[in-house]
Design a protein around this motif. Structure first.
Motif, short mmCIF file in Angstrom:
data_model
loop_
_atom_site.label_atom_id
_atom_site.label_comp_id
_atom_site.label_asym_id
_atom_site.label_seq_id
_atom_site.Cartn_x
_atom_site.Cartn_y
_atom_site.Cartn_z
N LYS A 42 -31.28 -47.51 25.81
CA LYS A 42 -31.74 -46.45 27.54
C LYS A 42 -31.30 -47.81 28.20
O LYS A 42 -30.65 -47.56 29.55
CB LYS A 42 -32.64 -45.85 27.49
N GLN B 111 -28.52 -47.95 30.99
CA GLN B 111 -28.09 -47.86 32.71
C GLN B 111 -27.74 -49.32 33.48
O GLN B 111 -27.20 -49.59 34.70
CB GLN B 111 -30.56 -47.86 33.14
N ARG C 124 -23.88 -48.26 33.52
CA ARG C 124 -24.06 -47.25 34.44
C ARG C 124 -23.77 -48.44 35.84
O ARG C 124 -23.48 -47.52 37.44
CB ARG C 124 -25.23 -46.31 34.23
#
Length: 392
Positions: free
Chosen positions: A292, A296, A299
């Motif tokens: 995760k 991020q 992203r």
């Protein structure tokens, strides 16, 4: 007299090795090259994985040959991952196989399933290794089109009936390299139905299955009821856990294909280093907080580059998976010509879309494999290059 086979002689050089040579030449001239070409994460493997690897390396029994199919702890971890992530039950003894990275698995699987002269359906645009592996196996690649207006889902209805009848294997890849395309389970259901109707095998390359954004979760083809009758899925820890150089992956699904692949592999390799397998098991059994965190970061990088491309007048739809941006080249440019110009004049490596099949022409791929500072630098160089062209 030649000591090289016709099959190898007729295979074009691997694109990324060619790009690497150009990069070395430029760097030798003192050029600061920003490499947005190959999909190699720059982020480190998480400490807990490295710690498990270090601990297992100190055990003399782990320096022996691995079982050909992989150590049981690793195969069980893969099975647990599929149960937790997808709700799919796997028999670790007959439906899970160790791979030395999914790239190796793809090449070996094609040899295990297809005979010389057999047709293999491959996506266009798609990962270049598919075409190369079919060629080396003596098979025939038949491209099938993807829909650029609908997140690059396969246009199954445009595949000629004769091609479906000839096919021995169909390859799928989602989230997709190079396009970043994503699909829902219906896409896999339709593929499974086609495979059963026309009696060909399915292989889904899920190397980027955990690299997703904005709430999207990529499905597994094995979630389709009855998919194990015709399908296998290949996965890798390279992208999700930053373990590219560790070379660790898996194949899961149809028992007959897993068995055939294990026969090929047992005659060509002796498995991966046991401590790497045990560290990979640790990764698969983790809480995925590191995955995760990676997503991020990707992203944030994507936002930086998408904003820059928009300023340059290059319109791109934000992908929901992979760390790639698939963008159209400027009007009037070819993919190869644009990539060459960007490299020579701006010192930035991007991958020409033509490397990924006929439908890749007119596009280029950006890999978000450098930090935001370097991405911003690359974007600035592209802007300056555009300004120079405007003045010229």
């Amino acid at each position: 007299m030649s000591f090289v086979s016709k099959r190898v002689n007729s295979l074009p050089p691997y694109l990324f090795s060619v790009i690497h040579e150009k990069k070395k030449r430029l760097m030798a001239r003192g050029v600061d090259v920003i490499d947005l070409g190959i999909g190699a994460p720059d982020l480190p493997a998480p400490d807990f994985i490295v710690d498990r690897m270090a601990a297992e390396m100190r055990k003399p029994q782990n320096h022996r040959y691995s079982p050909y199919e992989g150590v049981h702890e690793y195969r069980e971890a893969v099975a647990r991952f599929y149960k937790r992530q997808y709700g799919v039950e796997l028999d670790p003894d007959h439906e899970v196989l160790l791979l030395i990275g999914s790239k190796e698995g793809i090449a070996q699987l094609i040899s295990a399933v297809a005979d010389p002269g057999d047709a293999v359906l491959i996506p266009d645009p798609g990962y270049p290794v598919y075409r190369a592996a079919v060629h080396l196996a003596g098979g025939e690649s038949i491209y099938f089109p993807l829909d650029p207006d609908n997140d690059y889902v396969p246009l199954y209805h445009l595949i000629p009936e004769a091609s479906l009848e000839r096919a021995k294997l169909m390859l799928l890849n989602y989230p997709g390299n190079p396009t970043g395309g994503t699909v829902d389970l219906d896409t896999f259901s339709e593929a499974s139905a086609l495979a059963k109707k026309h009696r060909f095998a399915l292989a889904h390359d899920s190397a980027y299955g955990l690299v997703t954004f904005d709430g999207y979760e990529a499905p597994s083809i094995l979630q389709v009821p009855g998919a194990k009758e015709v399908a296998v899925e290949l996965g890798s820890l390279s992208k999700s856990f930053n373990m590219t150089g560790w070379r660790i992956g898996y194949a899961v699904g149809n028992r007959e294909m897993i068995k055939a692949l294990s026969v090929v592999k047992s005659n060509t390799d002796t498995g991966q280093f046991i401590p790497i397998q045990l560290a990979a098991a640790e990764a698969l059994d983790s809480d995925y907080s590191s995955v995760k965190a990676n997503n991020q970061i990707y992203r944030e990088r994507m936002e930086v580059m998408l904003s820059a491309l928009q300023e340059l007048g290059i319109k791109v739809k934000k992908p929901r998976g992979t760390f790639f941006i698939w963008a159209p080249v400027p009007k009037g440019a070819t993919s190869a010509g644009f990539a060459e110009q960007v490299l020579e004049k701006a010192g930035v490596i991007v991958t020409p879309g033509s490397a990924f099949g006929p439908s890749g022409e007119g596009y280029f791929r950006i890999s978000l494999s450098v930090d935001t500072t370097r991405l911003a630098d690359a974007a600035e160089r592209l802007k300056n290059l555009k300004m120079e062209e405007a003045r010229g």
